[in-house]
Design an enzyme around this catalytic site. Sequence first.
Site, PDB file in Angstrom:
ATOM      1  N   HIS A   1      56.768  37.795  38.354  1.00 36.19           N
ATOM      2  CA  HIS A   1      55.704  37.028  38.989  1.00 36.19           C
ATOM      3  C   HIS A   1      55.527  35.692  38.266  1.00 36.19           C
ATOM      4  CE1 HIS A   1      53.669  40.732  41.017  1.00 36.19           C
ATOM      5  NE2 HIS A   1      54.943  40.606  41.307  1.00 36.19           N
ATOM      6  N   GLU A  13      52.869  34.307  37.125  1.00 40.99           N
ATOM      7  CA  GLU A  13      52.012  34.449  35.941  1.00 40.99           C
ATOM      8  C   GLU A  13      52.814  34.978  34.757  1.00 40.99           C
ATOM      9  OE1 GLU A  13      49.560  36.049  39.515  1.00 40.99           O
ATOM     10  OE2 GLU A  13      51.665  35.852  38.942  1.00 40.99           O
ATOM     11  N   CYS A  23      48.188  40.037  40.791  1.00 41.48           N
ATOM     12  CA  CYS A  23      48.178  41.486  41.003  1.00 41.48           C
ATOM     13  C   CYS A  23      47.563  42.133  39.761  1.00 41.48           C
ATOM     14  CB  CYS A  23      49.595  42.001  41.236  1.00 41.48           C
ATOM     15  SG  CYS A  23      50.639  41.940  39.759  1.00 41.48           S
ATOM     16  N   CYS A  44      49.678  41.682  36.510  1.00 42.04           N
ATOM     17  CA  CYS A  44      49.505  40.352  35.928  1.00 42.04           C
ATOM     18  C   CYS A  44      48.097  40.178  35.357  1.00 42.04           C
ATOM     19  CB  CYS A  44      49.804  39.266  36.957  1.00 42.04           C
ATOM     20  SG  CYS A  44      51.574  39.153  37.337  1.00 42.04           S
TER      21      CYS A  44
END
Length: 180
Positions: free
Chosen positions: A104, A106, A132, A135
């Site tokens: 991801h 992040e 999410c 993260c």
Amino acid sequence: MVFGMKPDLTDRLKEYLKNLNLLKTADNRVPWDVYFMRISHMISERSTCLHRKVGALIVRENRILATGYNQPPSGFPHCDSIGCVRDALAIPSGRNQEVCFGLHAEQNALMQAAKFGISTQGATIYVTTKPCSVCARLIINAGITRVVYEHDYPDPLTDYFFNACRITVDRITGGEEVEG
């Protein structure tokens, strides 16, 4: 006389400075949150994900610390060239996140900061899509205290983690802050 200036210019400069009112100057620039979110969108353009392009930007004291976008690990083929494993296995969005070639945005931003020894303590992360819950845990443990996002993501555990850990969350849509 100011060094190197003619007396007339020195007098005019003194008069100008005497009448200059710094407190009256207006700042007509875009707000910091909008500025950083726009940069996050530009970062997302590097993503090779076939479904959702996400950009992340970690900032402290209005200075950019690290960036990231969703993509496979460095050196691994990109999804736009080999295809999406999730599509091949018919995995719906938001499920079985571990079955994906990509990290991801992040995660990539946090890894970039770690790789270069940049502390994220007390920072803000700007993300084009709400993090999410995986993260969210990483963001919390990285010492990030504020999350700003634009597009929602349906993971109620994210909200639970952020609320329990007192992370400030703000949503921006169309350049405007909304309740988050």
